[in-house]
Design an enzyme around this catalytic site. Structure first.
Site, PDB file in Angstrom:
ATOM      1  N   SER A   1     -11.813  18.529  -8.338  1.00 20.82           N
ATOM      2  CA  SER A   1     -12.052  19.722  -9.162  1.00 20.82           C
ATOM      3  C   SER A   1     -10.715  20.352  -9.531  1.00 20.82           C
ATOM      4  CB  SER A   1     -12.886  20.739  -8.361  1.00 20.82           C
ATOM      5  OG  SER A   1     -12.928  22.002  -8.997  1.00 20.82           O
TER       6      SER A   1
ATOM      7  N   TYR B   1     -15.138  26.365  -1.142  1.00 21.20           N
ATOM      8  CA  TYR B   1     -15.274  25.260  -2.101  1.00 21.20           C
ATOM      9  C   TYR B   1     -13.895  24.718  -2.470  1.00 21.20           C
ATOM     10  CZ  TYR B   1     -16.596  22.751  -6.378  1.00 21.20           C
ATOM     11  OH  TYR B   1     -16.793  21.784  -7.339  1.00 21.20           O
TER      12      TYR B   1
END
Length: 254
Positions: free
Chosen positions: A145, A158
């Protein structure tokens, strides 16, 4: 036409592919010739995705297991190889998100993110690599990501997990490249998926995103397919341990 990007005759496993990025990548790999095994925890959801792709003419199968369960991962990968053939390509896409200020973040959600987003990649990567090593070939693509490099409020756990995925990709390369396996990662920017529903429904966030991203917009999940096909094909035969950012320029601008 060159076969450099062809996936014909190859078997690919895409985890977390019942919707969103995983589904788009499964469809994209199938469109380039691969037989694709879709994975998820819910049989009905994966069954629906498989039926849709078969209806479009793609060669797809289903494998229902939880990436957190190492025993289930091993058993299903054994079944896939026994019934369909050797797995050539793995896309470790399964992941979860939960937003909360870090000082209020629930302990159980912290553990869930670590287990699904990191341990799941380890479990599937390890199980498949054990079978790829004797064959001296294989492609492993981990989904990282932009949050492997950046951080935002309310998603520190996250960000932690995706940073770990980026470095786990490097570690897998260091161990397995000598066996003919290429391990790389794709780091998506902001894409309109189920995980980001709360963000793209927020006008203030949309305005911030369009200003913050040089491309000036959200990504469409189909725009990740090219990167996946490149990393899954012979075109990337000497690319290893790399994280390819597909983010509209977000990580290079201030």
């Amino acid at each position: 036409m060159s076969d450099l990007f062809s996936l014909k005759g190859r078997i690919a496993l895409v985890t977390g592919s019942g919707q969103g990025i995983g589904y788009a990548l499964a469809k994209g790999l199938a469109a380039h010739g691969a037989k694709v095994v879709l994975n998820g925890r819910t049989a009905a959801k994966i069954g629906k995705a498989v039926a849709t792709l078969r209806g479009e003419g793609h060669d797809v199968e289903a494998a229902v297991f939880d990436v957190v369960d190492a025993a289930a991962v091993g058993a299903e990968i054994d079944r896939i190889e026994r019934e369909l053939g050797p797995i050539d390509i793995v896309v470790n896409n399964a992941g979860v998100q939960f937003r909360k200020p870090l000082d209020e973040f629930p302990d159980d959600k912290w553990q869930e993110l670590l287990q699904v987003n990191v341990t799941g990649v380890f479990n599937v990567g390890k199980a498949v690599a054990k079978r790829m090593i004797p064959r001296r070939r294989g492609k492993i693509i981990n989904i990282a990501s932009v949050m492997s490099e950046l951080a935002r409020e309310t998603i520190a756990p996250y960000t932690t997990t995706k940073g770990a995925v980026k470095n786990l990709t490097r570690g897998m390369c260091a161990d397995w490249a000598r066996h003919g396996i290429q391990v790389n990662a794709i780091a998506p920017g902001f894409f309109k998926t189920e995980l980001n529903t709360a963000l793209f429904e927020n006008p203030d966030f949309n305005a911030w995103l369009e200003k913050r991203t040089p491309a000036g917009r959200w990504g469409a999940v189909e725009e990740l397919v090219g990167a996946a096909v490149f990393l899954a094909s012979d075109a990337s035969s000497f690319v290893n341990g790399h994280t390819l950012f597909v983010d509209g320029g977000m990580t290079v601008s201030v």
